[in-house]
Design a protein around this motif. Structure first.
Motif, PDB file in Angstrom:
ATOM      1  N   ALA A  62       0.688  -1.188  -0.012  1.00 39.19           N
ATOM      2  CA  ALA A  62      -0.160   0.079  -0.153  1.00 39.19           C
ATOM      3  C   ALA A  62       0.810   1.254  -0.027  1.00 39.19           C
ATOM      4  O   ALA A  62       0.357   2.462   0.012  1.00 39.19           O
ATOM      5  CB  ALA A  62      -0.962   0.011   1.095  1.00 39.19           C
ATOM      6  N   GLY A  63       2.115   1.093   0.010  1.00 40.38           N
ATOM      7  CA  GLY A  63       2.970   2.508   0.023  1.00 40.38           C
ATOM      8  C   GLY A  63       3.056   3.005   1.354  1.00 40.38           C
ATOM      9  O   GLY A  63       3.681   4.261   1.380  1.00 40.38           O
ATOM     10  N   ILE A  64       2.746   2.360   2.398  1.00 34.46           N
ATOM     11  CA  ILE A  64       2.675   2.849   3.676  1.00 34.46           C
ATOM     12  C   ILE A  64       4.381   2.816   4.234  1.00 34.46           C
ATOM     13  O   ILE A  64       4.749   3.735   5.128  1.00 34.46           O
ATOM     14  CB  ILE A  64       1.701   2.245   4.514  1.00 34.46           C
ATOM     15  N   VAL A  65       4.879   1.692   4.010  1.00 30.76           N
ATOM     16  CA  VAL A  65       6.260   1.300   4.365  1.00 30.76           C
ATOM     17  C   VAL A  65       6.967   0.935   2.947  1.00 30.76           C
ATOM     18  O   VAL A  65       6.541   0.238   2.253  1.00 30.76           O
ATOM     19  CB  VAL A  65       6.278   0.281   5.483  1.00 30.76           C
ATOM     20  N   ARG A  66       8.333   1.503   3.039  1.00 29.30           N
ATOM     21  CA  ARG A  66       9.253   1.092   1.850  1.00 29.30           C
ATOM     22  C   ARG A  66      10.013  -0.134   2.356  1.00 29.30           C
ATOM     23  O   ARG A  66      10.510  -0.392   3.537  1.00 29.30           O
ATOM     24  CB  ARG A  66       9.958   2.137   1.740  1.00 29.30           C
ATOM     25  N   PRO A  67      10.060  -1.087   1.445  1.00 26.34           N
ATOM     26  CA  PRO A  67      10.675  -2.456   1.436  1.00 26.34           C
ATOM     27  C   PRO A  67      12.294  -2.139   1.743  1.00 26.34           C
ATOM     28  O   PRO A  67      12.699  -1.130   0.905  1.00 26.34           O
ATOM     29  CB  PRO A  67      10.442  -3.361   0.550  1.00 26.34           C
ATOM     30  N   ASP A  68      13.025  -2.584   2.516  1.00 29.37           N
ATOM     31  CA  ASP A  68      14.699  -2.531   2.419  1.00 29.37           C
ATOM     32  C   ASP A  68      15.124  -3.072   1.098  1.00 29.37           C
ATOM     33  O   ASP A  68      16.164  -2.347   0.508  1.00 29.37           O
ATOM     34  CB  ASP A  68      15.224  -3.397   3.622  1.00 29.37           C
ATOM     35  N   GLU A  69      14.432  -4.029   0.505  1.00 26.29           N
ATOM     36  CA  GLU A  69      15.060  -4.542  -0.835  1.00 26.29           C
ATOM     37  C   GLU A  69      13.625  -5.110  -1.313  1.00 26.29           C
ATOM     38  O   GLU A  69      12.641  -5.412  -0.916  1.00 26.29           O
ATOM     39  CB  GLU A  69      15.910  -5.975  -0.630  1.00 26.29           C
ATOM     40  N   GLY A  70      13.976  -5.203  -2.870  1.00 28.94           N
ATOM     41  CA  GLY A  70      12.681  -5.640  -3.562  1.00 28.94           C
ATOM     42  C   GLY A  70      11.895  -4.585  -4.378  1.00 28.94           C
ATOM     43  O   GLY A  70      12.148  -3.478  -4.191  1.00 28.94           O
ATOM     44  N   VAL A  71      10.813  -5.260  -4.873  1.00 25.70           N
ATOM     45  CA  VAL A  71      10.179  -4.101  -6.096  1.00 25.70           C
ATOM     46  C   VAL A  71       8.758  -4.336  -5.657  1.00 25.70           C
ATOM     47  O   VAL A  71       8.042  -5.337  -5.483  1.00 25.70           O
ATOM     48  CB  VAL A  71      10.268  -4.312  -7.510  1.00 25.70           C
ATOM     49  N   HIS A  78       6.912   2.073 -10.091  1.00 30.19           N
ATOM     50  CA  HIS A  78       7.465   1.510  -8.939  1.00 30.19           C
ATOM     51  C   HIS A  78       7.325   2.255  -7.819  1.00 30.19           C
ATOM     52  O   HIS A  78       7.962   3.344  -7.129  1.00 30.19           O
ATOM     53  CB  HIS A  78       9.099   1.377  -9.154  1.00 30.19           C
ATOM     54  N   LEU A  79       6.563   1.526  -6.712  1.00 30.22           N
ATOM     55  CA  LEU A  79       6.094   2.298  -5.399  1.00 30.22           C
ATOM     56  C   LEU A  79       7.241   2.226  -4.443  1.00 30.22           C
ATOM     57  O   LEU A  79       7.234   3.223  -3.588  1.00 30.22           O
ATOM     58  CB  LEU A  79       4.879   1.734  -4.686  1.00 30.22           C
ATOM     59  N   ASP A  80       8.168   1.510  -4.789  1.00 31.34           N
ATOM     60  CA  ASP A  80       9.287   1.455  -3.718  1.00 31.34           C
ATOM     61  C   ASP A  80       9.937   2.637  -3.727  1.00 31.34           C
ATOM     62  O   ASP A  80      10.891   3.035  -2.883  1.00 31.34           O
ATOM     63  CB  ASP A  80      10.138   0.120  -3.942  1.00 31.34           C
ATOM     64  N   HIS A  81      10.121   3.239  -4.959  1.00 30.96           N
ATOM     65  CA  HIS A  81      10.995   4.355  -5.187  1.00 30.96           C
ATOM     66  C   HIS A  81      10.240   5.783  -5.361  1.00 30.96           C
ATOM     67  O   HIS A  81      10.689   6.826  -5.739  1.00 30.96           O
ATOM     68  CB  HIS A  81      11.942   4.297  -6.369  1.00 30.96           C
ATOM     69  N   SER A  82       8.625   5.886  -5.323  1.00 31.04           N
ATOM     70  CA  SER A  82       7.956   6.986  -5.364  1.00 31.04           C
ATOM     71  C   SER A  82       8.152   7.825  -4.390  1.00 31.04           C
ATOM     72  O   SER A  82       8.271   7.574  -3.119  1.00 31.04           O
ATOM     73  CB  SER A  82       6.453   6.493  -5.643  1.00 31.04           C
ATOM     74  N   PRO A  83       8.076   8.998  -4.684  1.00 26.60           N
ATOM     75  CA  PRO A  83       8.156  10.022  -3.585  1.00 26.60           C
ATOM     76  C   PRO A  83       6.844  10.036  -2.596  1.00 26.60           C
ATOM     77  O   PRO A  83       5.786   9.605  -3.099  1.00 26.60           O
ATOM     78  CB  PRO A  83       8.333  11.435  -4.185  1.00 26.60           C
ATOM     79  N   GLU A  84       7.076  10.460  -1.330  1.00 27.78           N
ATOM     80  CA  GLU A  84       6.023  10.335  -0.477  1.00 27.78           C
ATOM     81  C   GLU A  84       4.633  11.188  -1.041  1.00 27.78           C
ATOM     82  O   GLU A  84       3.608  10.674  -0.565  1.00 27.78           O
ATOM     83  CB  GLU A  84       6.317  10.861   1.079  1.00 27.78           C
ATOM     84  N   GLU A  85       4.800  12.376  -1.413  1.00 27.73           N
ATOM     85  CA  GLU A  85       3.692  13.135  -2.128  1.00 27.73           C
ATOM     86  C   GLU A  85       2.856  12.117  -2.917  1.00 27.73           C
ATOM     87  O   GLU A  85       1.483  11.909  -2.889  1.00 27.73           O
ATOM     88  CB  GLU A  85       4.074  14.146  -2.706  1.00 27.73           C
ATOM     89  N   ARG A  86       3.540  11.122  -3.856  1.00 30.41           N
ATOM     90  CA  ARG A  86       2.961  10.436  -4.802  1.00 30.41           C
ATOM     91  C   ARG A  86       2.175   9.296  -4.162  1.00 30.41           C
ATOM     92  O   ARG A  86       1.005   9.104  -4.282  1.00 30.41           O
ATOM     93  CB  ARG A  86       3.948   9.870  -5.973  1.00 30.41           C
ATOM     94  N   LEU A  87       2.788   8.731  -3.205  1.00 30.11           N
ATOM     95  CA  LEU A  87       2.194   7.745  -2.283  1.00 30.11           C
ATOM     96  C   LEU A  87       1.028   8.081  -1.575  1.00 30.11           C
ATOM     97  O   LEU A  87      -0.030   7.444  -1.538  1.00 30.11           O
ATOM     98  CB  LEU A  87       3.142   7.124  -1.263  1.00 30.11           C
ATOM     99  N   SER A  88       1.016   9.461  -1.019  1.00 31.12           N
ATOM    100  CA  SER A  88       0.004  10.074  -0.081  1.00 31.12           C
ATOM    101  C   SER A  88      -1.206  10.006  -1.256  1.00 31.12           C
ATOM    102  O   SER A  88      -2.480   9.979  -1.047  1.00 31.12           O
ATOM    103  CB  SER A  88       0.126  11.231   0.416  1.00 31.12           C
TER     104      SER A  88
END
Length: 246
Positions: A62-71, A78-88
């Motif tokens: 859900a983009g609440i927490v970023r994984p340490d590794e993975g996609v 790619h949500l793991d690299h999206s800025p917080e504004e985009r995730l919100s």
């Protein structure tokens, strides 16, 4: 190279794709290479023992927490690299989230809680409240529109939380133990309302649960054990097949 268990993936285009997710909190490893696909419109149950990493997996998807590794990919994004504004922004529009205890804002009425995502997205107050009333009606709690969370039963509060998660008609809803704080009757009512509404509007649901009866509402079930996703055992797969034939 990640070599996921092919039984976990359908071959159909996934709405959300997770590959090789790892997440640790200090020395505690919550995820150890979890991979998963969530198809558009499906209801997918993730089960597992307490502490197996289920909530962490949901938070990563859900983009609440970023994984340490993975996609984690939402379509091609790619949500793991999206800025917080985009995730919100995604959680206001494309994603809905429901937690075990609803997490409604206690100072707001049921109506204002449900209208909040619309107001944050720029909808004017009048239309936002009108749509919020319609969604409270869908979940059978329009009569509680003027009540605050502390004035409602647990089942009513959770139905309001579901209405809030679905009011924007998101592409995916992430439900973390949505019936865990309810008795069996209220839990069945909440799940019936969630499944019916999600199917009606074509929303995918990722359902975290430890309850086999709640998992039975899903189209598909996987297990999370020691931070890794596994396909469900034969008896669970047989149960799912029998349910689809009914």
């Amino acid at each position: 190279m990640i070599t996921p268990d092919e039984r976990l993936f359908t071959g159909e285009a996934a709405l959300i794709t997770a590959r090789g997710l790892k997440k640790a909190y200090g020395r505690a490893e919550a995820l150890r290479g979890a991979s998963l696909d969530l198809r558009a419109g499906e209801i997918l149950a993730v089960t597992g023992a307490s502490g197996s990493g289920k909530s962490t997996l949901l938070h990563c998807l859900a983009g609440i927490v970023r994984p340490d590794e993975g996609v984690v990919a939402y379509g091609s994004e790619h949500l793991d690299h999206s800025p917080e504004e985009r995730l919100s922004e995604l959680r206001r529009s494309d994603f809905g989230v429901v937690f075990q205890f609803g997490q409604l804002i206690p100072e707001l009425t049921a109506l204002d809680n449900v209208a909040l995502p619309l107001l944050l997205a720029g909808t004017r107050r009048g239309p936002a409240h009108q749509k919020a009333r319609e969604w409270l009606e869908r979940f059978g709690v329009r009569g509680q529109a003027g009540l605050r969370p502390g004035e409602m039963s647990g089942g009513q509060s959770q139905c309001v939380a579901l209405a809030r998660a679905l009011v924007t008609e998101p592409k995916a809803v992430f439900a973390d133990e949505p019936t865990g704080a309810l008795d069996s009757l209220a839990g069945e009512q909440v799940m019936t309302a969630l499944v019916h509404t999600a199917r009606e509007i074509g929303t995918a649901v990722l359902l975290i649960t430890h309850d086999a009866q709640i998992a039975a509402y899903a189209d598909r079930e996987v297990w999370l054990r020691d931070g890794v996703v596994h396909s469900a055992p034969a008896d669970v797969l047989a149960r799912e097949a029998a349910r689809r034939e009914v």
